[in-house]
Design a protein around this motif. Sequence first.
Motif, PDB file in Angstrom:
ATOM      1  N   THR A 101       0.834  -1.209   0.000  1.00 39.99           N
ATOM      2  CA  THR A 101       0.000   0.000   0.000  1.00 39.99           C
ATOM      3  C   THR A 101       0.863   1.250   0.000  1.00 39.99           C
ATOM      4  O   THR A 101       0.590   2.216  -0.719  1.00 39.99           O
ATOM      5  CB  THR A 101      -0.924   0.001   1.234  1.00 39.99           C
ATOM      6  N   THR A 102       1.944   1.233   0.796  1.00 46.60           N
ATOM      7  CA  THR A 102       2.850   2.380   0.834  1.00 46.60           C
ATOM      8  C   THR A 102       3.495   2.609  -0.526  1.00 46.60           C
ATOM      9  O   THR A 102       3.652   3.748  -0.988  1.00 46.60           O
ATOM     10  CB  THR A 102       3.925   2.170   1.909  1.00 46.60           C
ATOM     11  N   VAL A 103       3.855   1.516  -1.195  1.00 47.66           N
ATOM     12  CA  VAL A 103       4.432   1.645  -2.536  1.00 47.66           C
ATOM     13  C   VAL A 103       3.448   2.350  -3.463  1.00 47.66           C
ATOM     14  O   VAL A 103       3.811   3.273  -4.204  1.00 47.66           O
ATOM     15  CB  VAL A 103       4.804   0.257  -3.103  1.00 47.66           C
ATOM     16  N   SER A 104       2.195   1.936  -3.411  1.00 44.29           N
ATOM     17  CA  SER A 104       1.184   2.559  -4.268  1.00 44.29           C
ATOM     18  C   SER A 104       1.014   4.042  -3.947  1.00 44.29           C
ATOM     19  O   SER A 104       0.933   4.880  -4.842  1.00 44.29           O
ATOM     20  CB  SER A 104      -0.145   1.835  -4.103  1.00 44.29           C
ATOM     21  N   LEU A 105       0.988   4.374  -2.642  1.00 45.73           N
ATOM     22  CA  LEU A 105       0.824   5.770  -2.244  1.00 45.73           C
ATOM     23  C   LEU A 105       1.980   6.628  -2.761  1.00 45.73           C
ATOM     24  O   LEU A 105       1.782   7.736  -3.256  1.00 45.73           O
ATOM     25  CB  LEU A 105       0.734   5.875  -0.725  1.00 45.73           C
ATOM     26  N   VAL A 106       3.197   6.102  -2.649  1.00 40.39           N
ATOM     27  CA  VAL A 106       4.369   6.873  -3.076  1.00 40.39           C
ATOM     28  C   VAL A 106       4.387   7.030  -4.595  1.00 40.39           C
ATOM     29  O   VAL A 106       4.539   8.136  -5.125  1.00 40.39           O
ATOM     30  CB  VAL A 106       5.668   6.207  -2.588  1.00 40.39           C
ATOM     31  N   PRO A 122     -12.217  11.247  13.491  1.00 40.87           N
ATOM     32  CA  PRO A 122     -11.525  10.958  12.220  1.00 40.87           C
ATOM     33  C   PRO A 122     -12.163   9.853  11.378  1.00 40.87           C
ATOM     34  O   PRO A 122     -11.478   8.922  10.939  1.00 40.87           O
ATOM     35  CB  PRO A 122     -10.131  10.555  12.707  1.00 40.87           C
ATOM     36  N   HIS A 123     -13.459   9.941  11.108  1.00 44.11           N
ATOM     37  CA  HIS A 123     -14.113   8.850  10.384  1.00 44.11           C
ATOM     38  C   HIS A 123     -13.633   8.716   8.936  1.00 44.11           C
ATOM     39  O   HIS A 123     -13.588   7.603   8.409  1.00 44.11           O
ATOM     40  CB  HIS A 123     -15.629   9.029  10.426  1.00 44.11           C
ATOM     41  N   PHE A 124     -13.291   9.815   8.288  1.00 44.42           N
ATOM     42  CA  PHE A 124     -12.784   9.711   6.913  1.00 44.42           C
ATOM     43  C   PHE A 124     -11.518   8.868   6.894  1.00 44.42           C
ATOM     44  O   PHE A 124     -11.380   7.933   6.090  1.00 44.42           O
ATOM     45  CB  PHE A 124     -12.508  11.108   6.349  1.00 44.42           C
ATOM     46  N   GLU A 125     -10.581   9.180   7.796  1.00 43.66           N
ATOM     47  CA  GLU A 125      -9.331   8.418   7.849  1.00 43.66           C
ATOM     48  C   GLU A 125      -9.581   6.978   8.291  1.00 43.66           C
ATOM     49  O   GLU A 125      -8.920   6.051   7.821  1.00 43.66           O
ATOM     50  CB  GLU A 125      -8.342   9.100   8.792  1.00 43.66           C
ATOM     51  N   MET A 126     -10.552   6.775   9.188  1.00 42.55           N
ATOM     52  CA  MET A 126     -10.879   5.413   9.621  1.00 42.55           C
ATOM     53  C   MET A 126     -11.355   4.565   8.446  1.00 42.55           C
ATOM     54  O   MET A 126     -10.961   3.404   8.298  1.00 42.55           O
ATOM     55  CB  MET A 126     -11.944   5.459  10.717  1.00 42.55           C
ATOM     56  N   GLY A 127     -12.224   5.146   7.601  1.00 40.28           N
ATOM     57  CA  GLY A 127     -12.688   4.414   6.425  1.00 40.28           C
ATOM     58  C   GLY A 127     -11.551   4.082   5.485  1.00 40.28           C
ATOM     59  O   GLY A 127     -11.470   2.976   4.932  1.00 40.28           O
ATOM     60  N   SER A 128     -10.641   5.035   5.311  1.00 39.11           N
ATOM     61  CA  SER A 128      -9.485   4.819   4.449  1.00 39.11           C
ATOM     62  C   SER A 128      -8.600   3.693   4.978  1.00 39.11           C
ATOM     63  O   SER A 128      -8.149   2.823   4.231  1.00 39.11           O
ATOM     64  CB  SER A 128      -8.679   6.125   4.342  1.00 39.11           C
ATOM     65  N   ILE A 129      -8.371   3.687   6.287  1.00 37.22           N
ATOM     66  CA  ILE A 129      -7.520   2.657   6.898  1.00 37.22           C
ATOM     67  C   ILE A 129      -8.175   1.281   6.810  1.00 37.22           C
ATOM     68  O   ILE A 129      -7.503   0.276   6.558  1.00 37.22           O
ATOM     69  CB  ILE A 129      -7.203   3.033   8.359  1.00 37.22           C
ATOM     70  N   ALA A 130      -9.496   1.225   6.995  1.00 32.71           N
ATOM     71  CA  ALA A 130     -10.202  -0.054   6.886  1.00 32.71           C
ATOM     72  C   ALA A 130     -10.068  -0.629   5.481  1.00 32.71           C
ATOM     73  O   ALA A 130      -9.798  -1.831   5.305  1.00 32.71           O
ATOM     74  CB  ALA A 130     -11.676   0.130   7.247  1.00 32.71           C
ATOM     75  N   ILE A 172      -7.200  -4.266   1.378  1.00 36.58           N
ATOM     76  CA  ILE A 172      -6.401  -4.319   0.155  1.00 36.58           C
ATOM     77  C   ILE A 172      -5.063  -5.011   0.426  1.00 36.58           C
ATOM     78  O   ILE A 172      -4.579  -5.819  -0.382  1.00 36.58           O
ATOM     79  CB  ILE A 172      -6.199  -2.900  -0.412  1.00 36.58           C
ATOM     80  N   GLU A 173      -4.451  -4.721   1.579  1.00 38.51           N
ATOM     81  CA  GLU A 173      -3.200  -5.389   1.930  1.00 38.51           C
ATOM     82  C   GLU A 173      -3.408  -6.893   2.106  1.00 38.51           C
ATOM     83  O   GLU A 173      -2.519  -7.690   1.819  1.00 38.51           O
ATOM     84  CB  GLU A 173      -2.623  -4.787   3.208  1.00 38.51           C
ATOM     85  N   GLN A 174      -4.608  -7.281   2.559  1.00 37.96           N
ATOM     86  CA  GLN A 174      -4.906  -8.702   2.739  1.00 37.96           C
ATOM     87  C   GLN A 174      -4.885  -9.447   1.408  1.00 37.96           C
ATOM     88  O   GLN A 174      -4.621 -10.645   1.365  1.00 37.96           O
ATOM     89  CB  GLN A 174      -6.278  -8.878   3.388  1.00 37.96           C
ATOM     90  N   MET A 175      -5.168  -8.735   0.312  1.00 35.29           N
ATOM     91  CA  MET A 175      -5.122  -9.369  -1.005  1.00 35.29           C
ATOM     92  C   MET A 175      -3.711  -9.841  -1.335  1.00 35.29           C
ATOM     93  O   MET A 175      -3.506 -10.923  -1.887  1.00 35.29           O
ATOM     94  CB  MET A 175      -5.582  -8.379  -2.083  1.00 35.29           C
ATOM     95  N   ALA A 176      -2.713  -9.011  -0.987  1.00 38.62           N
ATOM     96  CA  ALA A 176      -1.327  -9.335  -1.312  1.00 38.62           C
ATOM     97  C   ALA A 176      -0.666 -10.186  -0.235  1.00 38.62           C
ATOM     98  O   ALA A 176       0.120 -11.084  -0.540  1.00 38.62           O
ATOM     99  CB  ALA A 176      -0.527  -8.041  -1.511  1.00 38.62           C
ATOM    100  N   ARG A 177      -1.004  -9.905   1.029  1.00 39.16           N
ATOM    101  CA  ARG A 177      -0.368 -10.603   2.142  1.00 39.16           C
ATOM    102  C   ARG A 177      -1.420 -11.044   3.145  1.00 39.16           C
ATOM    103  O   ARG A 177      -1.595 -10.401   4.189  1.00 39.16           O
ATOM    104  CB  ARG A 177       0.659  -9.697   2.825  1.00 39.16           C
ATOM    105  N   PRO A 178      -2.110 -12.125   2.873  1.00 43.85           N
ATOM    106  CA  PRO A 178      -3.149 -12.577   3.811  1.00 43.85           C
ATOM    107  C   PRO A 178      -2.553 -12.883   5.186  1.00 43.85           C
ATOM    108  O   PRO A 178      -1.458 -13.438   5.293  1.00 43.85           O
ATOM    109  CB  PRO A 178      -3.684 -13.856   3.152  1.00 43.85           C
ATOM    110  N   THR A 179      -3.265 -12.498   6.225  1.00 42.50           N
ATOM    111  CA  THR A 179      -2.792 -12.744   7.580  1.00 42.50           C
ATOM    112  C   THR A 179      -3.984 -13.047   8.472  1.00 42.50           C
ATOM    113  O   THR A 179      -5.104 -12.618   8.193  1.00 42.50           O
ATOM    114  CB  THR A 179      -2.023 -11.534   8.135  1.00 42.50           C
ATOM    115  N   GLN A 180      -3.752 -13.785   9.529  1.00 39.62           N
ATOM    116  CA  GLN A 180      -4.804 -14.114  10.481  1.00 39.62           C
ATOM    117  C   GLN A 180      -4.869 -13.116  11.634  1.00 39.62           C
ATOM    118  O   GLN A 180      -5.683 -13.253  12.531  1.00 39.62           O
ATOM    119  CB  GLN A 180      -4.584 -15.527  11.035  1.00 39.62           C
TER     120      GLN A 180
END
Length: 327
Positions: free
Chosen positions: A13-18, A289-297, A302-310
């Motif tokens: 996700t950080t790569v995409s943001l940058v 900060p609900h806007f940022e909360m939605g973004s983080i959720a 999206i990160e789970q798509m690339a790196r699934p974790t429990q």
Amino acid sequence: MTEVALEAGVSQTTVSLVLNDAKGARLSADTRRRVHDAAKKLGYKLTAGKPSASSSAGTIAFVVNEFSTDPWMCLAMDGAREKAWEYGITITAASTRGDPSLEHAVLEGILAQPLVGLIYGTIHTRRIERLDLPRRVPTVLLNCYLSDRSAPSVLPAETLGGHTATDHLIRAGHARIGMINGEPRMDASRDRLKGYRQAHASADLPVDPDLIRNGNWEPSEGYHHTRELMALASPPTAIFCANDMMASGCYEALKELGLRIPEDVAVMGYDDREIAKYMHPPLTTVVLPHFEMGSIAAEFLIEQMARPTQRAPQIKVEGDLVERESV
């Protein structure tokens, strides 16, 4: 992007943001440099422009127990939508109106579709005892959490917000600070009061129980409790209202009493509703900060798509202090 992320030691996700030069991304110059260096080393070139809807990588379902006149879930959905769109992912939204049978039907219908994941949100910050969802669908809880913490959740950092608001008043020179809180049964009220108490303890100031009043989030309660606080033998020199609506009632009471804001009594709000900047004087407040909360959720899914974790983290999002003219 996954290879670039591994090389740079950051998330995909950080790569995409940058590389997308995402607006508002709070990343250090060093992080940005490492991502660009890794991309250059690996010969990765980002395709210019946003993906179109036809090339969408999937859909995130955004289900909320109810929409109301409060803007919070709409803001959260906007944050999730903006984040998802960076990856060509769309958001589909539904409300269950707080009806358990309708909720079951809505979830069954949505979960029958192929999904990146599900964001399940509630209007009020609260604990939920159970949520019947198939484990095959990655799920993030928004503004709520399971009793056993078995699902990841994104919540506002309410205790920190209460501390931030009260500490700002203390730093402005106030030692007697009234608090007009919300309903005691609610998580938001309990945590904002906890932050109020912690700020007093950090400053080695006693908490006077007479200065704490329980309201119901409405302007009328802000008005009523302000009149009571100012009638005390030793009234407060500042009042922390646990939401901006009660702060508007507080303003009216102080003006009726012939008191100036902030010269005679400072006023602090919470939420940063649109009304806050148009009050006279404009209201100093803490952002919910609900806007940022939605973004983080959305980012977590999206990160789970690339790196699934429990793992099932509980992420608490800090709201900024917005300084205006009431303190």
